[in-house]
Design an enzyme around this catalytic site. Structure first.
Site, PDB file in Angstrom:
ATOM      1  N   LYS A  71       0.716  -1.223   0.016  1.00  0.00           N
ATOM      2  CA  LYS A  71       0.041  -0.115   0.155  1.00  0.00           C
ATOM      3  C   LYS A  71       1.014   1.172   0.089  1.00  0.00           C
ATOM      4  O   LYS A  71       0.485   2.268  -0.733  1.00  0.00           O
ATOM      5  CB  LYS A  71      -0.967  -0.154   1.295  1.00  0.00           C
ATOM      6  CG  LYS A  71      -1.967   1.102   1.291  1.00  0.00           C
ATOM      7  CD  LYS A  71      -2.957   0.954   2.390  1.00  0.00           C
ATOM      8  CE  LYS A  71      -2.588   0.923   3.715  1.00  0.00           C
ATOM      9  NZ  LYS A  71      -1.765  -0.237   4.313  1.00  0.00           N
ATOM     10  N   THR A  73       3.999   1.552  -0.875  1.00  0.00           N
ATOM     11  CA  THR A  73       4.905   1.555  -2.197  1.00  0.00           C
ATOM     12  C   THR A  73       3.949   2.027  -3.186  1.00  0.00           C
ATOM     13  O   THR A  73       4.342   2.992  -4.002  1.00  0.00           O
ATOM     14  CB  THR A  73       5.297   0.104  -2.587  1.00  0.00           C
ATOM     15  OG1 THR A  73       5.828  -0.558  -1.426  1.00  0.00           O
ATOM     16  CG2 THR A  73       5.963  -0.024  -3.820  1.00  0.00           C
ATOM     17  N   ARG A  94       2.232   8.245   7.487  1.00  0.00           N
ATOM     18  CA  ARG A  94       2.399   8.197   8.567  1.00  0.00           C
ATOM     19  C   ARG A  94       3.827   8.144   8.956  1.00  0.00           C
ATOM     20  O   ARG A  94       4.543   7.222   7.967  1.00  0.00           O
ATOM     21  CB  ARG A  94       1.657   6.938   9.191  1.00  0.00           C
ATOM     22  CG  ARG A  94       0.174   7.058   9.212  1.00  0.00           C
ATOM     23  CD  ARG A  94      -0.539   5.788   9.791  1.00  0.00           C
ATOM     24  NE  ARG A  94      -0.343   4.560   8.784  1.00  0.00           N
ATOM     25  CZ  ARG A  94      -0.368   3.643   9.046  1.00  0.00           C
ATOM     26  NH1 ARG A  94      -0.953   3.232  10.218  1.00  0.00           N
ATOM     27  NH2 ARG A  94      -0.318   2.601   8.225  1.00  0.00           N
ATOM     28  N   LYS A 105       7.277  -6.912  10.433  1.00  0.00           N
ATOM     29  CA  LYS A 105       6.994  -6.193   9.013  1.00  0.00           C
ATOM     30  C   LYS A 105       8.067  -5.710   8.618  1.00  0.00           C
ATOM     31  O   LYS A 105       8.289  -5.597   7.334  1.00  0.00           O
ATOM     32  CB  LYS A 105       5.806  -5.350   9.499  1.00  0.00           C
ATOM     33  CG  LYS A 105       5.381  -4.461   8.128  1.00  0.00           C
ATOM     34  CD  LYS A 105       4.401  -3.293   8.814  1.00  0.00           C
ATOM     35  CE  LYS A 105       3.957  -2.607   7.623  1.00  0.00           C
ATOM     36  NZ  LYS A 105       2.962  -1.445   7.535  1.00  0.00           N
ATOM     37  N   ALA A 273      -3.547   1.049  12.806  1.00  0.00           N
ATOM     38  CA  ALA A 273      -4.952   1.012  12.521  1.00  0.00           C
ATOM     39  C   ALA A 273      -5.649  -0.269  12.847  1.00  0.00           C
ATOM     40  O   ALA A 273      -6.942  -0.243  13.049  1.00  0.00           O
ATOM     41  CB  ALA A 273      -5.167   1.107  10.872  1.00  0.00           C
ATOM     42  N   PHE A 301      -3.475  -0.957   7.272  1.00  0.00           N
ATOM     43  CA  PHE A 301      -3.602  -2.032   6.942  1.00  0.00           C
ATOM     44  C   PHE A 301      -4.991  -2.098   5.898  1.00  0.00           C
ATOM     45  O   PHE A 301      -5.032  -1.334   5.038  1.00  0.00           O
ATOM     46  CB  PHE A 301      -4.566  -2.734   8.894  1.00  0.00           C
ATOM     47  CG  PHE A 301      -3.349  -2.999   9.297  1.00  0.00           C
ATOM     48  CD1 PHE A 301      -2.318  -3.698   8.791  1.00  0.00           C
ATOM     49  CD2 PHE A 301      -3.174  -2.645  10.490  1.00  0.00           C
ATOM     50  CE1 PHE A 301      -1.184  -4.160   9.737  1.00  0.00           C
ATOM     51  CE2 PHE A 301      -2.282  -2.697  11.454  1.00  0.00           C
ATOM     52  CZ  PHE A 301      -1.152  -3.536  11.081  1.00  0.00           C
ATOM     53  N   PHE A 381       3.484  -8.329  -9.416  1.00  0.00           N
ATOM     54  CA  PHE A 381       4.496  -8.890  -9.407  1.00  0.00           C
ATOM     55  C   PHE A 381       5.086  -9.764 -10.472  1.00  0.00           C
ATOM     56  O   PHE A 381       4.067 -10.188 -11.381  1.00  0.00           O
ATOM     57  CB  PHE A 381       4.157 -10.008  -7.971  1.00  0.00           C
ATOM     58  CG  PHE A 381       4.048  -9.355  -6.726  1.00  0.00           C
ATOM     59  CD1 PHE A 381       5.230  -9.631  -5.855  1.00  0.00           C
ATOM     60  CD2 PHE A 381       3.224  -8.610  -6.274  1.00  0.00           C
ATOM     61  CE1 PHE A 381       5.158  -9.202  -4.458  1.00  0.00           C
ATOM     62  CE2 PHE A 381       3.104  -7.999  -4.960  1.00  0.00           C
ATOM     63  CZ  PHE A 381       4.063  -8.345  -4.183  1.00  0.00           C
ATOM     64  N   TRP A 409       6.852  -0.641  -7.801  1.00  0.00           N
ATOM     65  CA  TRP A 409       8.229  -1.358  -7.160  1.00  0.00           C
ATOM     66  C   TRP A 409       9.409  -1.189  -7.989  1.00  0.00           C
ATOM     67  O   TRP A 409      10.527  -0.857  -7.472  1.00  0.00           O
ATOM     68  CB  TRP A 409       7.878  -2.580  -6.579  1.00  0.00           C
ATOM     69  CG  TRP A 409       9.026  -3.242  -5.548  1.00  0.00           C
ATOM     70  CD1 TRP A 409       8.977  -3.077  -4.364  1.00  0.00           C
ATOM     71  CD2 TRP A 409      10.269  -3.671  -5.787  1.00  0.00           C
ATOM     72  NE1 TRP A 409      10.086  -3.435  -3.780  1.00  0.00           N
ATOM     73  CE2 TRP A 409      11.033  -4.163  -4.713  1.00  0.00           C
ATOM     74  CE3 TRP A 409      10.921  -4.046  -7.141  1.00  0.00           C
ATOM     75  CZ2 TRP A 409      12.134  -4.513  -4.764  1.00  0.00           C
ATOM     76  CZ3 TRP A 409      12.174  -4.702  -7.126  1.00  0.00           C
ATOM     77  CH2 TRP A 409      12.636  -4.818  -5.964  1.00  0.00           C
TER      78      TRP A 409
END
Length: 556
Positions: A71, A73, A94, A105, A273, A301, A381, A409
């Protein structure tokens, strides 16, 4: 293949004054934290009020899985793509917590060629905002216990102390502790607790406060305990507000950094969140709206948590009106929701994808309930196949929502241009008719049930006896009109992390309800969610190091 930190460390950063100049910020408005980070001065923040607002775009996602969704990214890549198309975009994101950074994470600065830099600074101490929040929180805790020790003139019932200490690290052994052991001068013996800093009410207050006056008013309303008569005792009663505000003075100012492609980013605040309201600060979002024609922000999230709280808490309290929502999904994550093991997600499986796409379907439906146009961003991906991508595209087209792939990405802003064009097209053709999910007049129980039934898909909500007593008490104390902040696991739409896809008609349990009076919402704890996470068996901290030249490795 280069790692995220290697890509970030090879980047050529612009002096932050040049990034600021690109969006009309003079050097006098900056308070420097080195060459590449700065805070916006209070005088400059006040001067923004007369400027018009740009468009507000929320980036959210399906439920997170071990396969990853990306998210942040996508948010960064979308901002870079807007700028490549000649649009004036500013990101509002954030700050990462040290807990997940050293836990499971990893970092939270985006990834690949869509990152916020300097990523090591951002993921570690940054400009000290989280330290200020931690210090203010624990000062209040210290003043509370000192008041009890010094005679307890406020008649605080030590069995009803609700204020918890905090630290910005995953440390499960601090969840439930006993304090005051030892000599009489060491304090009153009582049960105490810790939460992670990003779950502290101080963090929520920082992120929702309009200015210093509003900050102090919110701090004064924080309930720390109840007295022997059952009446609330506040931070104002403890005369703690001035000192807490002094600690938070600089933390109130948004931080300006940049992406790999020098897109300006305001990074400020960082509530989780799943156990808090999951949005960056109102001040940073408002500043980004004034500084750019487009403000791209995100909420933590999945959309069942982050987006719901962004709409029902942040937008309600701050009067914000989002113009569009971008919903991030990956084929890998959808197949995981369709029952495929993590090790097999790289293999084409259209049947599992069709089963798992029900999770995406529910999140699209939820966002549409708020009257906001939706664009699905398929984060690409290398293992994705054309047949799988076509299934997601066809689903979105049949639903009438926008769709675009994102290869941000690997390709940075250029990989997000198709998505940016689609978002701009939706902004041009579809007008937002934003509305919140529930009105202030509903009871706390009705608000909780509305969220659980309409957003999560629950068939029934069970309340523990303690939760019912708390709701009745809060209604009597005048907190019934506040919005609700649901604390729920992030991995499922339900309160059971093992129920993937789109569970229906399940039962949810609310075990505890309490008020964050300073923040301005009521928190409902569901399932077994905890406010102080623990470390995994192989924490990310094992991989982090720094060499003799000060170069950090292992962050990702």
């Amino acid at each position: 293949m280069k790692t995220d930190i290697e890509i970030a460390q090879e980047a050529e950063l612009l002096p932050i004054c040049e990034v600021a100049r690109s969006i009309g910020i003079d050097e006098d408005a900056l308070e420097y934290y080195g060459k590449y980070k700065a805070k916006l001065s209070e005088e400059f923040m006040e001067s923004l009020s007369q400027r018009p607002d740009g468009k507000l775009i929320l980036v959210t996602a399906i439920n997170p899985t071990p396969a990853g969704e990306g998210k942040t990214t996508v948010s960064v890549g979308l901002g870079q793509a807007f700028c490549r198309l000649g649009k004036k975009a500013v990101l509002a994101l954030r700050e990462p917590s040290l807990g997940p950074c050293f836990g499971i994470k990893g970092g939270a600065a985006g990834g690949g060629y869509s990152q916020v830099i300097p990523m090591e600074d951002l993921n570690l101490h940054f400009t000290g905002d989280f330290h200020a929040v931690t210090s203010a929180n624990n000062l209040l805790a210290a003043l509370l216990d000192n008041h009890i020790q010094q005679g307890n003139s406020l008649r605080i019932d030590t069995r009803q102390v609700v204020w918890k200490r905090c630290e910005d690290m995953n440390d499960r052994v601090l969840r439930n502790i006993v304090v005051g052991l030892g000599n009489k001068t060491d304090g009153v013996v009582r049960e105490d607790h810790f939460v992670i800093t990003v779950a502290s009410e101080i963090m929520a207050v920082l992120c929702l406060a309009e200015n210093m006056r509003d900050l102090k008013e919110r701090l004064a309303r924080i309930i720390v305990a109840y007295n022997y008569d059952g009446a609330p005792v506040t931070a104002g009663d403890l005369r703690a507000v001035g000192a807490m505000a002094a600690l938070l003075k600089d933390a109130m100012k948004p931080n300006l950094v940049q992406t790999l492609e020098h897109t300006p980013v305001l990074v400020h605040g960082g509530p989780f969140a799943n156990i808090a309201h999951g949005c960056n600060s109102v001040r940073a979002t408002r500043a980004a709206l004034k500084l750019g024609d487009y403000c791209i922000t995100e909420a933590g999230f999945g959309a069942d948590l982050g987006a719901e709280k962004f709409f029902d808490i942040k937008c309600r309290i701050a009067g914000l009106k989002p113009d569009a929502a971008v919903l991030v999904a990956t084929i890998r994550a959808l197949k995981y929701n369709g029952g495929v093991a993590k090790a097999d997600l790289g293999t084409e499986n259209t049947d599992a994808l069709r089963r798992g796409i029900a999770n995406l379907e529910k999140h699209v439906e939820n966002l549409e309930k708020y009257g906001v146009p939706v664009v699905v961003a398929l984060n690409s991906f290398v293992t994705d196949t054309q047949a799988e991508a076509d299934i997601v595209r066809e689903f979105c087209e049949s639903r009438g929502c926008g769709f675009a792939p994102a290869n941000v990405w690997a390709d940075g802003g250029s990989g997000g241009e198709e998505l940016a064009v689609k978002v701009l097209d939706v902004l041009d053709k579809k007008k937002s008719s934003f509305r919140v999910l529930y009105g202030d007049e509903l009871s706390l129980e009705e608000k909780i049930c509305r969220i659980a039934e309409e957003i999560y898909g629950a068939g029934r909500v069970n309340f523990s006896a303690a939760a019912k007593r708390s709701m009745n008490r809060l209604m009597e104390l005048g907190f019934g009109k506040l919005p609700v902040c649901m604390a729920k696991n992030q991995y499922s739409l339900s309160d059971d992390p093992k129920l993937l896809g789109r569970p229906r008609d399940f039962e949810m349990t609310v075990r505890e309800v309490y008020v964050s009076a300073g923040a301005g919402f009521v928190v409902a704890l569901t399932g077994d969610v905890v406010t102080m996470p623990g470390l995994p068996a192989e924490p990310a901290a094992f991989r982090i190091d720094v060499d003799d030249k000060g170069v950090i490795t292992g962050l990702f």
